[in-house]
Design an enzyme around this catalytic site. Structure first.
Site, PDB file in Angstrom:
ATOM      1  N   ASP A  23      84.685  62.378  35.174  1.00 22.44           N
ATOM      2  CA  ASP A  23      84.412  61.811  36.504  1.00 22.44           C
ATOM      3  C   ASP A  23      83.506  60.601  36.329  1.00 22.44           C
ATOM      4  O   ASP A  23      82.650  60.583  35.441  1.00 22.44           O
ATOM      5  CB  ASP A  23      83.729  62.842  37.418  1.00 22.44           C
ATOM      6  CG  ASP A  23      83.856  62.460  38.887  1.00 22.44           C
ATOM      7  OD1 ASP A  23      84.729  63.033  39.580  1.00 22.44           O
ATOM      8  OD2 ASP A  23      83.094  61.576  39.340  1.00 22.44           O
ATOM      9  N   SER A  24      83.703  59.609  37.209  1.00 16.87           N
ATOM     10  CA  SER A  24      82.892  58.393  37.080  1.00 16.87           C
ATOM     11  C   SER A  24      81.472  58.589  37.601  1.00 16.87           C
ATOM     12  O   SER A  24      80.586  57.797  37.296  1.00 16.87           O
ATOM     13  CB  SER A  24      83.567  57.239  37.822  1.00 16.87           C
ATOM     14  OG  SER A  24      83.777  57.607  39.156  1.00 16.87           O
ATOM     15  N   CYS A  49      95.578  62.563  47.970  1.00 18.60           N
ATOM     16  CA  CYS A  49      95.002  62.846  49.294  1.00 18.60           C
ATOM     17  C   CYS A  49      95.057  61.599  50.163  1.00 18.60           C
ATOM     18  O   CYS A  49      94.309  61.461  51.121  1.00 18.60           O
ATOM     19  CB  CYS A  49      93.567  63.374  49.165  1.00 18.60           C
ATOM     20  SG  CYS A  49      92.448  62.218  48.379  1.00 18.60           S
ATOM     21  N   ARG A  58      92.558  75.382  43.428  1.00 24.01           N
ATOM     22  CA  ARG A  58      91.708  75.740  42.272  1.00 24.01           C
ATOM     23  C   ARG A  58      92.046  77.160  41.824  1.00 24.01           C
ATOM     24  O   ARG A  58      92.154  77.457  40.639  1.00 24.01           O
ATOM     25  CB  ARG A  58      90.228  75.632  42.667  1.00 24.01           C
ATOM     26  CG  ARG A  58      89.754  74.197  42.823  1.00 24.01           C
ATOM     27  CD  ARG A  58      88.239  74.140  42.972  1.00 24.01           C
ATOM     28  NE  ARG A  58      87.791  74.384  44.327  1.00 24.01           N
ATOM     29  CZ  ARG A  58      87.436  73.434  45.192  1.00 24.01           C
ATOM     30  NH1 ARG A  58      87.470  72.160  44.855  1.00 24.01           N
ATOM     31  NH2 ARG A  58      87.026  73.739  46.409  1.00 24.01           N
TER      32      ARG A  58
HETATM   33  N1  SAH Z   1      88.653  67.822  41.996  1.00 27.13           N
HETATM   34  C1  SAH Z   1      87.371  67.717  42.635  1.00 27.13           C
HETATM   35  C2  SAH Z   1      87.339  66.665  43.725  1.00 27.13           C
HETATM   36  C3  SAH Z   1      87.699  65.276  43.254  1.00 27.13           C
HETATM   37  S1  SAH Z   1      87.258  64.031  44.368  1.00 27.13           S
HETATM   38  C4  SAH Z   1      86.963  69.091  43.180  1.00 27.13           C
HETATM   39  O1  SAH Z   1      87.768  70.022  43.157  1.00 27.13           O
HETATM   40  O2  SAH Z   1      85.825  69.227  43.600  1.00 27.13           O
HETATM   41  C5  SAH Z   1      87.515  62.586  43.455  1.00 27.13           C
HETATM   42  C6  SAH Z   1      86.494  62.331  42.369  1.00 27.13           C
HETATM   43  O3  SAH Z   1      86.909  61.186  41.642  1.00 27.13           O
HETATM   44  C7  SAH Z   1      85.067  62.030  42.811  1.00 27.13           C
HETATM   45  O4  SAH Z   1      84.212  62.929  42.202  1.00 27.13           O
HETATM   46  C8  SAH Z   1      84.773  60.604  42.303  1.00 27.13           C
HETATM   47  O5  SAH Z   1      83.458  60.476  41.806  1.00 27.13           O
HETATM   48  C9  SAH Z   1      85.767  60.469  41.201  1.00 27.13           C
HETATM   49  N2  SAH Z   1      86.256  59.119  40.876  1.00 27.13           N
HETATM   50  C10 SAH Z   1      86.628  58.121  41.708  1.00 27.13           C
HETATM   51  N3  SAH Z   1      87.181  57.097  41.018  1.00 27.13           N
HETATM   52  C11 SAH Z   1      87.156  57.450  39.707  1.00 27.13           C
HETATM   53  C12 SAH Z   1      87.589  56.835  38.499  1.00 27.13           C
HETATM   54  N4  SAH Z   1      88.198  55.653  38.512  1.00 27.13           N
HETATM   55  N5  SAH Z   1      87.412  57.498  37.341  1.00 27.13           N
HETATM   56  C13 SAH Z   1      86.816  58.712  37.328  1.00 27.13           C
HETATM   57  N6  SAH Z   1      86.408  59.352  38.435  1.00 27.13           N
HETATM   58  C14 SAH Z   1      86.567  58.734  39.611  1.00 27.13           C
END
Ligand code: SAH
Length: 395
Positions: free
Chosen positions: A249-250, A339, A211
């Site tokens: 985000d979903s 990940c 980040r």
């Molecule tokens: N980048 C974030 C962490 C991401 S974790 C940080 O720095 O804090 C992955 C995220 O993807 C989760 O918040 C989850 O809710 C979201 N997610 C999972 N599948 C998804 C999809 N198909 N579309 C959108 N968001 C999704």
């Protein structure tokens, strides 16, 4: 103590101090040890190799706790926990601008199945295996002794416990319940964390350095942050001077908290847009509407937990990376992550390369990213490296 004897020729990985013993490597086990019980590990010739917790329910049937001839007891656990915590102290990972950090990272800190994260005045713990589950009381009192933190909350509501034959569990382990929302600082940025209900233990601590890196790329730029959770990358993009950030985000709850986090940091003239939706669909809609961005972040959830899921994971990564390359302005930058433990760094780079090719863009890797130092990768446990990231610059 019961004994576990390895098949001839299957000692190699234990001799290389790999902590996992798969069921197929075991010739025999004496007695009928319960799930999580400590047993002696012997070579096929009967030589002592160490001690592991045994779990007949899991395909990883043994998790080696020690390769030495020593007693595994509460002082053994405390000494392992102390070493892990001291490394974070030596690196000053907790300081005036950073109040959250992973203190114990399971196998990579020599404590199979144990996670402990600090969020300000709270500790959040996960017991992921039957072996570590048996030592919960000793671990809680050890953490209390080593950190002086009294309020300890459990977030063992994770799928992997099923593979160990364990129920999911959450709740207070010591002290007082965390408040609904806890405040942390990360590189001086302020974040609200939902310890009790958020994803993982509340925050994706492993992405801290990445980040921070993003901040260098966002001055006066338009940014698209995909899989934005509670707005980690969004806040840093704004800190770096982005003029606009769209976050997708979903999870509706995550999106709401992300908006609060942006407000919490009092950003002035930049503007933000939020979509609670599926990134796979939303990227197509953005493409169809002709939207473009200078910087795109793709930080999806784990697409493959096991090597069996690698093919479908690869299709998922290819899809979103291809769309991202199409949405990037000339000279744009892509921060792309995986990940998935089952997807190696080499494979991930190949998938991203294929995506660029199919998108018809010429791009170069200008940075390789990984998890932060509080998520170490033990050299004898390469599986500990799960987070892989690339910074790609498009011509
Ligand atoms: N980048 C974030 C962490 C991401 S974790 C940080 O720095 O804090 C992955 C995220 O993807 C989760 O918040 C989850 O809710 C979201 N997610 C999972 N599948 C998804 C999809 N198909 N579309 C959108 N968001 C999704």
């Amino acid at each position: 103590m019961e004994t576990l004897i390895l098949k001839p020729g299957r000692e190699k990985s234990v001799l290389r101090r790999h902590p996992w013993i798969f069921s197929g490597a075991i010739k025999s086990v004496s007695g009928q040890p319960d799930a999580g019980e400590l047993v002696k590990v012997l070579s096929s010739k009967g030589d002592y190799l160490g001690q592991c917790s045994f779990n007949p329910e899991s395909s990883i049937s043994g998790r080696v706790w020690t390769f030495e001839d020593e007693e595994v007891n509460s002082s053994f656990l405390i000494s392992k926990m102390r070493i892990a915590i001291d490394i974070r102290k030596e690196l000053s990972l907790l300081n005036q601008s950073n109040t959250a950090c992973r203190l114990i990272h399971a196998e990579s800190d020599g404590l199979p199945g144990l996670i402990a994260d600090q969020y300000g005045k709270y500790l959040v713990v996960q017991f992921l295996t039957a072996g570590i589950e048996r030592w919960r009381r000793e671990i809680v009192s050890g953490l209390l002794e080593l950190t002086g933190i009294e309020d300890i909350f459990e977030r063992s509501d994770v799928d992997v416990r099923k593979l160990e034959g364990l129920e999911e569990k959450t709740g207070l382990l010591n002290g007082e319940e965390p408040t609904e929302i806890t405040e942390i600082l990360e590189d001086g940025n302020r974040f609200f964390v939902d310890i009790k209900r958020g994803q993982k233990t509340g925050f994706y601590l492993d992405q801290r350095n990445n980040r921070k890196k993003l901040e260098e790329f966002t001055r006066d730029k338009t940014v698209l942050n995909c899989f934005s959770y509670t707005g980690g990358f969004t806040v840093y993009a704004l800190r770096g001077g982005a003029k606009f950030v769209l976050s997708i985000d979903s999870s509706v709850e995550a999106n709401e908290l992300a908006k609060k986090n942006v407000k919490f940091n009092e950003f002035g003239t930049s503007s933000t847009e939020w979509i609670a939706g599926d990134v796979f669909k939303e990227l197509r809609m953005l493409r169809d509407r002709g939207r473009t961005f200078d910087v795109i972040v793709l930080d999806p959830p784990k697409f493959a937990s096991t090597s069996a899921q690698v093919n479908s994971a690869a299709r998922g990564y290819k899809d979103i990376n291809l769309l991202a390359f199409k949405l990037l302005n000339p000279g744009g930058t892509l921060f792309t992550f995986s990940c998935s433990g089952g997807v190696s760094r080499e494979l991930f780079q190949k998938i991203v390369a294929d995506a660029a090719l199919d998108a018809g863009v010429q791009a170069s890797i200008i940075g390789q990213l990984s998890q932060g130092a509080d998520h170490p990768i033990a050299l004898n446990f390469p599986e500990g490296e799960y987070l892989k990231g690339l910074i790609c610059k498009v011509q």
